[in-house]
Design a protein around this motif. Structure first.
Motif, mmCIF file in Angstrom:
data_model
loop_
_atom_site.group_PDB
_atom_site.id
_atom_site.type_symbol
_atom_site.label_atom_id
_atom_site.label_comp_id
_atom_site.label_asym_id
_atom_site.label_seq_id
_atom_site.Cartn_x
_atom_site.Cartn_y
_atom_site.Cartn_z
ATOM 1 N N GLN A 49 34.004 81.518 -53.930
ATOM 2 C CA GLN A 49 34.655 80.536 -53.301
ATOM 3 C C GLN A 49 36.183 80.504 -53.209
ATOM 4 O OE1 GLN A 49 32.819 78.552 -51.303
ATOM 5 N NE2 GLN A 49 31.060 79.546 -52.245
ATOM 6 N N LYS A 50 36.798 81.717 -53.601
ATOM 7 C CA LYS A 50 38.312 81.832 -53.436
ATOM 8 C C LYS A 50 38.465 82.820 -51.978
ATOM 9 C CE LYS A 50 39.065 82.334 -58.340
ATOM 10 N NZ LYS A 50 39.251 83.269 -59.326
ATOM 11 N N THR A 51 39.678 82.721 -51.601
ATOM 12 C CA THR A 51 39.938 83.239 -50.125
ATOM 13 C C THR A 51 39.890 85.111 -50.441
ATOM 14 O OG1 THR A 51 41.853 81.821 -49.921
ATOM 15 C CG2 THR A 51 41.832 83.735 -48.657
ATOM 16 N N VAL A 52 39.135 85.311 -49.257
ATOM 17 C CA VAL A 52 38.954 86.935 -49.401
ATOM 18 C C VAL A 52 39.781 87.552 -48.068
ATOM 19 C CG1 VAL A 52 37.297 88.522 -48.710
ATOM 20 C CG2 VAL A 52 36.350 86.212 -49.757
ATOM 21 N N TYR A 53 40.641 88.381 -48.591
ATOM 22 C CA TYR A 53 41.753 88.998 -47.677
ATOM 23 C C TYR A 53 40.936 90.011 -47.186
ATOM 24 C CZ TYR A 53 44.810 85.701 -49.898
ATOM 25 O OH TYR A 53 45.578 84.548 -50.356
ATOM 26 N N PHE A 54 41.572 90.681 -46.038
ATOM 27 C CA PHE A 54 40.859 91.881 -45.226
ATOM 28 C C PHE A 54 40.695 92.803 -45.703
ATOM 29 C CE2 PHE A 54 41.259 95.192 -42.159
ATOM 30 C CZ PHE A 54 40.304 95.233 -41.377
ATOM 31 N N ALA A 55 41.450 93.304 -46.947
ATOM 32 C CA ALA A 55 41.439 94.678 -47.527
ATOM 33 C C ALA A 55 40.245 94.751 -48.446
ATOM 34 C CB ALA A 55 42.827 94.928 -48.245
ATOM 35 N N GLU A 56 39.933 93.476 -48.840
ATOM 36 C CA GLU A 56 38.855 93.414 -49.914
ATOM 37 C C GLU A 56 37.576 92.680 -49.690
ATOM 38 O OE1 GLU A 56 40.399 91.144 -53.198
ATOM 39 O OE2 GLU A 56 40.883 89.653 -51.933
ATOM 40 N N GLU A 57 37.466 92.618 -47.926
ATOM 41 C CA GLU A 57 36.413 91.952 -47.400
ATOM 42 C C GLU A 57 35.255 92.823 -47.117
ATOM 43 O OE1 GLU A 57 35.841 88.558 -44.037
ATOM 44 O OE2 GLU A 57 37.032 90.208 -43.417
ATOM 45 N N VAL A 58 33.920 92.098 -47.680
ATOM 46 C CA VAL A 58 32.750 92.716 -47.272
ATOM 47 C C VAL A 58 31.787 91.582 -46.411
ATOM 48 C CG1 VAL A 58 30.498 93.531 -48.078
ATOM 49 C CG2 VAL A 58 32.701 94.312 -49.295
ATOM 50 N N GLN A 59 31.421 91.914 -45.397
ATOM 51 C CA GLN A 59 30.665 90.674 -44.601
ATOM 52 C C GLN A 59 29.307 90.909 -44.529
ATOM 53 O OE1 GLN A 59 32.390 90.597 -40.623
ATOM 54 N NE2 GLN A 59 34.127 89.270 -41.360
ATOM 55 N N VAL A 105 20.937 88.459 -59.459
ATOM 56 C CA VAL A 105 20.022 88.651 -60.606
ATOM 57 C C VAL A 105 20.544 89.740 -61.620
ATOM 58 C CG1 VAL A 105 17.711 88.970 -61.667
ATOM 59 C CG2 VAL A 105 18.005 87.615 -59.559
ATOM 60 N N CYS A 106 20.498 90.886 -61.089
ATOM 61 C CA CYS A 106 20.724 92.028 -62.040
ATOM 62 C C CYS A 106 22.338 92.518 -62.044
ATOM 63 C CB CYS A 106 19.861 93.290 -61.781
ATOM 64 S SG CYS A 106 20.403 94.187 -60.340
ATOM 65 N N LYS A 107 22.969 91.959 -61.126
ATOM 66 C CA LYS A 107 24.456 92.263 -60.943
ATOM 67 C C LYS A 107 25.025 93.499 -60.683
ATOM 68 C CE LYS A 107 25.203 88.178 -62.488
ATOM 69 N NZ LYS A 107 25.195 87.120 -61.399
ATOM 70 N N LYS A 108 23.898 94.348 -59.809
ATOM 71 C CA LYS A 108 24.001 95.613 -59.246
ATOM 72 C C LYS A 108 25.112 95.375 -58.329
ATOM 73 C CE LYS A 108 20.161 98.000 -60.642
ATOM 74 N NZ LYS A 108 18.642 98.692 -60.238
ATOM 75 N N ASN A 109 25.989 96.601 -58.072
ATOM 76 C CA ASN A 109 26.590 96.593 -56.506
ATOM 77 C C ASN A 109 25.797 96.625 -55.331
ATOM 78 O OD1 ASN A 109 29.330 96.183 -57.755
ATOM 79 N ND2 ASN A 109 29.268 98.420 -58.392
ATOM 80 N N LEU A 110 25.943 95.925 -54.377
ATOM 81 C CA LEU A 110 25.274 96.112 -53.251
ATOM 82 C C LEU A 110 25.970 96.651 -52.098
ATOM 83 C CD1 LEU A 110 23.811 92.399 -53.225
ATOM 84 C CD2 LEU A 110 22.790 94.752 -53.885
ATOM 85 N N ASP A 111 24.994 97.194 -50.969
ATOM 86 C CA ASP A 111 25.829 97.574 -49.797
ATOM 87 C C ASP A 111 24.808 97.164 -48.690
ATOM 88 O OD1 ASP A 111 23.867 99.640 -49.638
ATOM 89 O OD2 ASP A 111 25.157 101.158 -50.581
ATOM 90 N N SER A 112 25.272 97.510 -47.542
ATOM 91 C CA SER A 112 24.276 97.263 -46.297
ATOM 92 C C SER A 112 22.858 97.928 -46.180
ATOM 93 C CB SER A 112 24.843 97.597 -45.074
ATOM 94 O OG SER A 112 25.045 98.993 -44.950
ATOM 95 N N TYR A 167 20.564 89.658 -53.105
ATOM 96 C CA TYR A 167 19.806 90.225 -54.094
ATOM 97 C C TYR A 167 19.783 91.745 -53.637
ATOM 98 C CZ TYR A 167 18.285 85.588 -55.219
ATOM 99 O OH TYR A 167 18.255 84.460 -55.692
ATOM 100 N N CYS A 168 19.514 92.712 -54.760
ATOM 101 C CA CYS A 168 19.148 94.043 -54.291
ATOM 102 C C CYS A 168 17.654 93.871 -54.099
ATOM 103 C CB CYS A 168 19.448 94.886 -55.693
ATOM 104 S SG CYS A 168 18.279 94.530 -56.966
ATOM 105 N N ARG A 169 17.244 94.850 -53.374
ATOM 106 C CA ARG A 169 15.749 94.782 -52.702
ATOM 107 C C ARG A 169 14.754 94.584 -53.814
ATOM 108 N NH1 ARG A 169 15.796 95.152 -47.625
ATOM 109 N NH2 ARG A 169 17.236 96.161 -46.412
ATOM 110 N N SER A 170 15.103 95.256 -55.040
ATOM 111 C CA SER A 170 14.178 95.277 -56.012
ATOM 112 C C SER A 170 14.123 93.660 -56.657
ATOM 113 C CB SER A 170 14.637 96.098 -57.319
ATOM 114 O OG SER A 170 13.622 96.119 -58.408
ATOM 115 N N CYS A 171 15.242 92.976 -56.935
ATOM 116 C CA CYS A 171 14.863 91.683 -57.378
ATOM 117 C C CYS A 171 14.516 90.586 -56.643
ATOM 118 C CB CYS A 171 16.491 91.395 -57.873
ATOM 119 S SG CYS A 171 16.849 92.113 -59.332
ATOM 120 N N TYR A 172 15.012 90.812 -55.254
ATOM 121 C CA TYR A 172 14.317 90.260 -54.009
ATOM 122 C C TYR A 172 12.884 90.266 -53.960
ATOM 123 C CZ TYR A 172 13.653 88.012 -49.580
ATOM 124 O OH TYR A 172 13.039 87.302 -48.542
#
Length: 193
Positions: free
Chosen positions: A14-24, A39-46, A57-62
Motif C-alpha cells: 500500500q505504499k506509493t509505486v513510482y514508474f521505475a519500480e512499477e509492475v502492473q 504463499v511461497c514468496k517466489k518472484n512472479l512475472d507475466s 500467486y504463482c501457478r503452482s500455489c494457485y
C-alpha cells in the motif's frame, strides 16, 4: 492518507509505486520487490502469475489452493500428488465424510456400481475395477478361468454350461459330440465307449 507523491499504491504494501519500480497486473500496480506469490514468496512475472481477487500467486500455489482436487489431477506425467499445500500455509477445505445409505431399495445404478453383484465362482462381491462379464454374469478377473483346466479366459474363448465357464477345448472334450469322426485334431479319430 493523501497521495501527494503522485504514483499509484502497491497492491501488497500500500505504499506509493513510482514508474521505475512499477509492475502492473490486472489494473493493479506493484513494486517489483512486492510482486511475489502470496504463499511461497517466489518472484512472479507475466507468465507465472495467477490472480484471485486482489491476491497474486504463482501457478503452482494457485492450483493447490483453488484448482481441482482429487484423483487424476497430478503435477506431471502420470503422477498423483497428495500435497495439499499445508507446508505453504494453505489450509485444505474439509470434505464431508462418507455416509453409507441405509435404504434397502437402492437404485439400479447403485446396485450395479455398489458391488451388490457376486462372483459365481467365489461368491464374493464384484466391484467395477475387477469386473469381467461372461456368460451373462459378473466375475472377478482372477476367477474368470476354465472350471476344468484353470486356463484364463476371454469373452471370445469361453463356453458356458450350467452356470460354469470353460475354455473351448475343455467344453468340446466334456460336452461336445462323441464318437467316430469327432476328434480333437485334423483327421483324428476318437473311439468312445
Amino acid at each position: 492518507m493523501p497521495n501527494w507523491g503522485g504514483g499509484r499504491r502497491c497492491g501488497v504494501c500500500q505504499k506509493t509505486v513510482y514508474f521505475a519500480e512499477e509492475v502492473q497486473c490486472e489494473g493493479n500496480s506493484f513494486h517489483k520487490s512486492c510482486f511475489l506469490c502470496m504463499v511461497c514468496k517466489k518472484n512472479l512475472d507475466s507468465t507465472t502469475v495467477a490472480v484471485h481477487g486482489e491476491e497474486i500467486y504463482c501457478r503452482s500455489c494457485y492450483g493447490k489452493k483453488y484448482g481441482p482436487k482429487g484423483y487424476g489431477y497430478g503435477q506431471g506425467a502420470g503422477t498423483l500428488s497428495m500435497d495439499k499445500g499445508e507446508a505453504l500455509g494453505i489450509r485444505p477445505e474439509g470434505a464431508p465424510g462418507h455416509k453409507p445409505t441405509t435404504n434397502p431399495n437402492a437404485s439400479k445404478f447403485a446396485q450395479k456400481m455398489g458391488g451388490s453383484e457376486h462372483c459365481p465362482r467365489c461368491s464374493q462381491a464384484v466391484y467395477a475395477a475387477e469386473k469381467v462379464i461372461g456368460a451373462g454374469k459378473s466375475w472377478h478377473k482372477s476367477c474368470f478361468r476354465c472350471a476344468k483346466c484353470g486356463k484364463g479366459l476371454e469373452s471370445t474363448t469361453l463356453a458356458d454350461k450350467d452356470g460354469e465357464i470353460y475354455c473351448k477345448g475343455c467344453y468340446a472334450k466334456n460336452f461336445g459330440p462323441k464318437g467316430f469322426g469327432f476328434g480333437q485334431g485334423a483327421g483324428a479319430l476318437v473311439h468312445s465307449e
